[in-house]
Motif scaffolding. Structure first.
Motif, PDB file in Angstrom:
ATOM      1  N   LEU A   6       0.626 115.806  48.306  1.00  0.00           N
ATOM      2  CA  LEU A   6       0.745 116.171  49.728  1.00  0.00           C
ATOM      3  C   LEU A   6       0.800 117.677  49.901  1.00  0.00           C
ATOM      4  O   LEU A   6       0.169 118.240  50.799  1.00  0.00           O
ATOM      5  CB  LEU A   6       2.016 115.552  50.333  1.00  0.00           C
ATOM      6  CG  LEU A   6       1.926 114.126  50.845  1.00  0.00           C
ATOM      7  CD1 LEU A   6       3.303 113.660  51.326  1.00  0.00           C
ATOM      8  CD2 LEU A   6       0.914 114.027  51.993  1.00  0.00           C
ATOM      9  N   GLN A  41      -2.624 119.197  49.392  1.00  0.00           N
ATOM     10  CA  GLN A  41      -3.593 118.960  50.459  1.00  0.00           C
ATOM     11  C   GLN A  41      -3.112 119.471  51.817  1.00  0.00           C
ATOM     12  O   GLN A  41      -3.934 119.763  52.682  1.00  0.00           O
ATOM     13  CB  GLN A  41      -3.916 117.470  50.539  1.00  0.00           C
ATOM     14  CG  GLN A  41      -4.560 116.956  49.256  1.00  0.00           C
ATOM     15  CD  GLN A  41      -4.966 115.492  49.345  1.00  0.00           C
ATOM     16  OE1 GLN A  41      -5.447 115.047  50.375  1.00  0.00           O
ATOM     17  NE2 GLN A  41      -4.748 114.755  48.271  1.00  0.00           N
ATOM     18  N   LEU A  42      -1.816 119.525  52.000  1.00  0.00           N
ATOM     19  CA  LEU A  42      -1.256 119.913  53.302  1.00  0.00           C
ATOM     20  C   LEU A  42      -0.132 120.940  53.120  1.00  0.00           C
ATOM     21  O   LEU A  42       1.039 120.639  53.374  1.00  0.00           O
ATOM     22  CB  LEU A  42      -0.692 118.683  54.027  1.00  0.00           C
ATOM     23  CG  LEU A  42      -1.678 117.587  54.412  1.00  0.00           C
ATOM     24  CD1 LEU A  42      -0.920 116.386  54.974  1.00  0.00           C
ATOM     25  CD2 LEU A  42      -2.675 118.081  55.459  1.00  0.00           C
ATOM     26  N   GLU A  79       2.742 121.465  55.863  1.00  0.00           N
ATOM     27  CA  GLU A  79       3.608 120.408  56.383  1.00  0.00           C
ATOM     28  C   GLU A  79       5.022 120.485  55.795  1.00  0.00           C
ATOM     29  O   GLU A  79       5.186 120.681  54.595  1.00  0.00           O
ATOM     30  CB  GLU A  79       3.014 119.030  56.063  1.00  0.00           C
ATOM     31  CG  GLU A  79       1.646 118.779  56.660  1.00  0.00           C
ATOM     32  CD  GLU A  79       1.666 118.682  58.189  1.00  0.00           C
ATOM     33  OE1 GLU A  79       2.720 118.306  58.755  1.00  0.00           O
ATOM     34  OE2 GLU A  79       0.635 118.993  58.816  1.00  0.00           O
ATOM     35  N   GLU A 121      -3.925 111.327  50.412  1.00  0.00           N
ATOM     36  CA  GLU A 121      -5.220 111.473  51.104  1.00  0.00           C
ATOM     37  C   GLU A 121      -5.277 110.619  52.364  1.00  0.00           C
ATOM     38  O   GLU A 121      -5.812 111.039  53.390  1.00  0.00           O
ATOM     39  CB  GLU A 121      -6.363 111.108  50.159  1.00  0.00           C
ATOM     40  CG  GLU A 121      -6.666 112.236  49.201  1.00  0.00           C
ATOM     41  CD  GLU A 121      -7.940 112.004  48.389  1.00  0.00           C
ATOM     42  OE1 GLU A 121      -8.824 111.272  48.851  1.00  0.00           O
ATOM     43  OE2 GLU A 121      -8.007 112.562  47.286  1.00  0.00           O
ATOM     44  N   VAL A 145      -3.380 112.406  55.054  1.00  0.00           N
ATOM     45  CA  VAL A 145      -4.149 113.528  55.597  1.00  0.00           C
ATOM     46  C   VAL A 145      -5.129 113.010  56.646  1.00  0.00           C
ATOM     47  O   VAL A 145      -5.208 113.528  57.769  1.00  0.00           O
ATOM     48  CB  VAL A 145      -4.907 114.269  54.472  1.00  0.00           C
ATOM     49  CG1 VAL A 145      -5.839 115.331  55.068  1.00  0.00           C
ATOM     50  CG2 VAL A 145      -3.928 114.905  53.498  1.00  0.00           C
ATOM     51  N   ARG A 146      -5.876 111.961  56.305  1.00  0.00           N
ATOM     52  CA  ARG A 146      -6.862 111.409  57.250  1.00  0.00           C
ATOM     53  C   ARG A 146      -6.164 110.910  58.514  1.00  0.00           C
ATOM     54  O   ARG A 146      -6.648 111.126  59.623  1.00  0.00           O
ATOM     55  CB  ARG A 146      -7.641 110.258  56.595  1.00  0.00           C
ATOM     56  CG  ARG A 146      -8.696 110.730  55.592  1.00  0.00           C
ATOM     57  CD  ARG A 146      -9.674 109.611  55.229  1.00  0.00           C
ATOM     58  NE  ARG A 146      -9.021 108.498  54.540  1.00  0.00           N
ATOM     59  CZ  ARG A 146      -8.807 108.459  53.226  1.00  0.00           C
ATOM     60  NH1 ARG A 146      -9.182 109.460  52.454  1.00  0.00           N
ATOM     61  NH2 ARG A 146      -8.203 107.421  52.687  1.00  0.00           N
ATOM     62  N   GLU A 178      -4.973 113.887  60.646  1.00  0.00           N
ATOM     63  CA  GLU A 178      -6.142 114.537  61.270  1.00  0.00           C
ATOM     64  C   GLU A 178      -6.647 113.707  62.449  1.00  0.00           C
ATOM     65  O   GLU A 178      -6.876 114.221  63.539  1.00  0.00           O
ATOM     66  CB  GLU A 178      -7.257 114.704  60.238  1.00  0.00           C
ATOM     67  CG  GLU A 178      -7.020 115.882  59.287  1.00  0.00           C
ATOM     68  CD  GLU A 178      -8.029 115.920  58.129  1.00  0.00           C
ATOM     69  OE1 GLU A 178      -8.005 116.920  57.387  1.00  0.00           O
ATOM     70  OE2 GLU A 178      -8.802 114.941  57.964  1.00  0.00           O
ATOM     71  N   LEU A 191      -1.439 117.098  62.699  1.00  0.00           N
ATOM     72  CA  LEU A 191      -1.207 118.148  61.692  1.00  0.00           C
ATOM     73  C   LEU A 191      -0.335 119.242  62.295  1.00  0.00           C
ATOM     74  O   LEU A 191      -0.313 119.447  63.508  1.00  0.00           O
ATOM     75  CB  LEU A 191      -2.540 118.743  61.229  1.00  0.00           C
ATOM     76  CG  LEU A 191      -3.391 117.832  60.334  1.00  0.00           C
ATOM     77  CD1 LEU A 191      -4.795 118.388  60.190  1.00  0.00           C
ATOM     78  CD2 LEU A 191      -2.737 117.658  58.964  1.00  0.00           C
TER      79      LEU A 191
END
Lengths: 270, 270
Positions: free
Chosen positions: B22, B25-26, B29, B214, B217-218, B221, B226
């Protein structure tokens, strides 16, 4: 004479090896067993958490008005001295009995101790052995994979994973030539055969659960607290996880089919 | 945009492999992590107990008003469908993401699944795979010694005990020639190298924690949830056992030093 039950608790199944010995030596006693299967294992938890859990386990058992409580778990017994004075019931443990037996058994004074990380780290065995046998030397080995192996039923000689783990953990103790080895966890008696084969006949294995049972017998006799001669022991088992898998697994620890009710307890409320 | 944190929970340390992904990818956050180290492991507990624990873990995280919660433990995720509808927050799991990734990855349709006893027994993967890839065949293997091995830091290639256990558990899957293997426990990514070496390069390993990251994240988004671009992620860790040993152990799972506060929670009160 006193027909009240004996309370026994453990993190899960291991304490049943103590119950097994108690039943053998005291077939006339009622036993209430609590296994904290919803929070097992104890051997990886902190001292602070073990104190909380031990208090809850004792409070639960007090409901049955026991004449004595046995802490049938070395890891939980590391906090007994801190917790027991809060309660108005005799609370016996496995550590002191095992230490006494080891001090009496050793000739060379070289005593090995195998146990969980928590028990090893606590240093709970050292002052007792020091007081009883100042000449003795203790060599310790944490065996963190033994409990998972036993709980997965991997206890038989010839199991390649078990044999390899035994060799890794016990080689330093065997090479050091201790004449006495304390099985400082109530799961370990299920590994007696494999451990005994590896260590050789000259090493005496001390079963902490069995020694605690003997200490309790002596205590009950000396205080005239044994149950009446006509009394036939009854057994009630309580667990904090679902009870269905308990009976099947219990057999290996108890050495016989489980004869008694098994009920679930919400231990967090105690 | 939504600067509220993401809640993540696990039985202990394993979910940190999800946090690791996480964060990758982010990075913007905030993450609140709860590890139930006082009651670890979950993979040996009953469905009924897991439901109770999952509810408590979610209630604890709800205090921080999270925009989403990730069940970063396959064993706990086996009860998500039963528990999640009780709460007014999106709750994502590791199982569905891993099943989707496996269904997309397999060519031969032969998918292996390794996980805890609880996850294997639950049958939670089968209906998802069946719906996505009706032609696929799933072969399952419980690996109950993997979590204790990882928690004892035994993750490196060349560890003789680990290599022997891997051979025992994975030989049937390797001989069956699965082209995709789901690591159905968030502890198992620490064994990726040993498992990958054993299975060979033709087997694709599915990291359930990474796949869940993942999916999240999707989801964020698509829902425009986000955090603001200027927001820099902060991390807070909570555990139910003493926090002192957490930081040291966390490094292996997180792939870096722990940067964030660690506090203890009385989880039983939730």
């Amino acid at each position: 004479m006193d027909n009240r039950p004996i309370g026994v608790f453990d993190s899960g199944m291991g304490g049943l090896t103590t119950v097994r010995e108690l039943r053998k030596q005291l077939p006339g006693e009622d036993i209430i067993y609590f296994g904290d299967t919803g929070r097992v294992p104890y051997g990886t938890k902190s001292r602070q958490t073990l104190m909380k859990y031990a208090r809850q386990d004792i409070r639960f058992l007090l409901q049955f008005d026991p004449k004595a409580i046995v802490v049938a778990c070395n890891s939980a017994d590391t906090v007994r001295a801190a917790v027991a004075p809060e309660f108005d019931v005799p609370i016996l443990g496995v550590v002191e009995s095992a230490a006494r037996a080891a001090a009496a058994a050793t000739v060379s004074g070289k005593i090995g101790l195998i146990a969980t990380e928590t028990t090893i780290r606590s240093g709970v065995y050292e002052p007792i052995l020091q007081a009883l046998r100042p000449d003795a030397v203790l060599k310790k080995q944490a065996c963190p994979l033994f409990v998972p192996l036993v709980e997965n039923g991997r206890t038989e000689p010839g199991d390649p994973v078990l044999e390899l783990v035994v060799e890794e953990y016990l080689s330093p103790l065997r090479d050091w030539n201790c004449d006495t080895l304390i099985l400082g966890c109530t799961h370990y008696p299920l590994l007696s055969q494999v451990i005994g084969n590896f260590m050789g006949k000259t090493t005496k294995l001390i079963n902490s659960g069995a020694e605690a049972a003997e200490s309790l017998v002596r205590y009950l006799e000396s205080e005239d607290l044994l149950s009446a001669p006509a009394h036939r022991g009854e057994y009630r088992y309580y667990v904090s996880d679902a009870p269905d898998s308990f009976a099947g697994l219990a057999k290996g620890f108890l050495g016989r089919e489980l004869d008694g009710t098994v009920e679930q307890v919400e231990i967090g409320q105690f």
